[in-house]
Design a protein around this motif. Structure first.
Motif, short mmCIF file in Angstrom:
data_model
loop_
_atom_site.label_atom_id
_atom_site.label_comp_id
_atom_site.label_asym_id
_atom_site.label_seq_id
_atom_site.Cartn_x
_atom_site.Cartn_y
_atom_site.Cartn_z
N GLN A 1 0.67 -1.17 -0.10
CA GLN A 1 0.16 0.16 -0.03
C GLN A 1 0.85 1.21 -0.13
O GLN A 1 1.69 1.40 0.95
CB GLN A 1 -0.89 -0.01 1.32
N PRO A 2 0.55 2.14 -1.06
CA PRO A 2 1.71 3.35 -0.92
C PRO A 2 1.30 4.27 0.12
O PRO A 2 0.00 4.11 0.63
CB PRO A 2 1.27 4.01 -2.36
N SER A 3 1.93 5.11 0.69
CA SER A 3 1.64 5.75 1.77
C SER A 3 0.83 6.86 1.46
O SER A 3 1.07 7.39 0.19
CB SER A 3 2.98 6.59 2.36
N LYS A 4 -0.05 7.25 2.16
CA LYS A 4 -0.89 8.50 1.76
C LYS A 4 -0.19 9.83 1.78
O LYS A 4 -0.51 10.65 0.90
CB LYS A 4 -2.18 8.55 2.77
N TYR A 5 1.01 9.98 2.16
CA TYR A 5 1.89 11.13 2.07
C TYR A 5 2.69 11.05 1.06
O TYR A 5 3.23 12.15 0.58
CB TYR A 5 2.65 11.33 3.57
#
Length: 148
Positions: A14-18
């Protein structure tokens, strides 16, 4: 957010939301490879970055001129191990240069056999000459029997 596949280990993450453009998972090995790839690419394309990377160790060595001298005096076992490894590398290099050496042109036939033993012998292939220590022990003629 959608899952992505890591470009190094091929695992889903999951890529970071940041960091929505994140292309590498959080595994330390993948992060290390990503940093190394970025560094290589940056050095290849950015002359200023390349110069800073080249000058940084030089500046450090100028500020710490006696570092290696102190290190060697504080770590004699490491110094001895390095010395032995260098001697082994030197021996292997000399033996590689001997391979297929045909500099001995005027050799006389001898009934003696020569056996090369030891760790360096495995690196000799089709050699005609090699550094060696040879002892020649000549048989003495039999003493005449005295009839007295």
């Amino acid at each position: 957010m959608d899952e992505r596949r890591c470009r190094y280990c091929q695992k889903l993450f999951q890529p970071s939301k940041y960091q929505p453009r994140q292309m590498v998972c959080g595994d330390p090995a993948c992060q290390r490879r990503h940093r190394a790839d970025y560094h290589r690419q940056k050095i290849a394309t950015d002359p200023e970055y390349r110069e800073v990377c080249r000058d940084s160790p030089r500046k450090w060595r100028a500020r710490h001129p006696d570092y290696w001298k102190r290190y060697r005096s504080d770590h004699p076992a490491v110094v001895e191990r390095n010395r032995q490894q260098q001697q082994a590398r030197d021996r292997r290099r000399r033996l590689r240069h001997l391979a297929n050496n045909t500099s001995a042109l005027d050799l006389k036939h001898s009934a003696a056999q020569v056996w090369l033993v030891g760790p360096g012998a495995t690196y000799l292939a089709n050699n005609n000459s090699a550094p060696a220590q040879i002892w020649v022990i000549e048989a003495l003629p039999p003493r005449p029997v005295s009839s007295a």
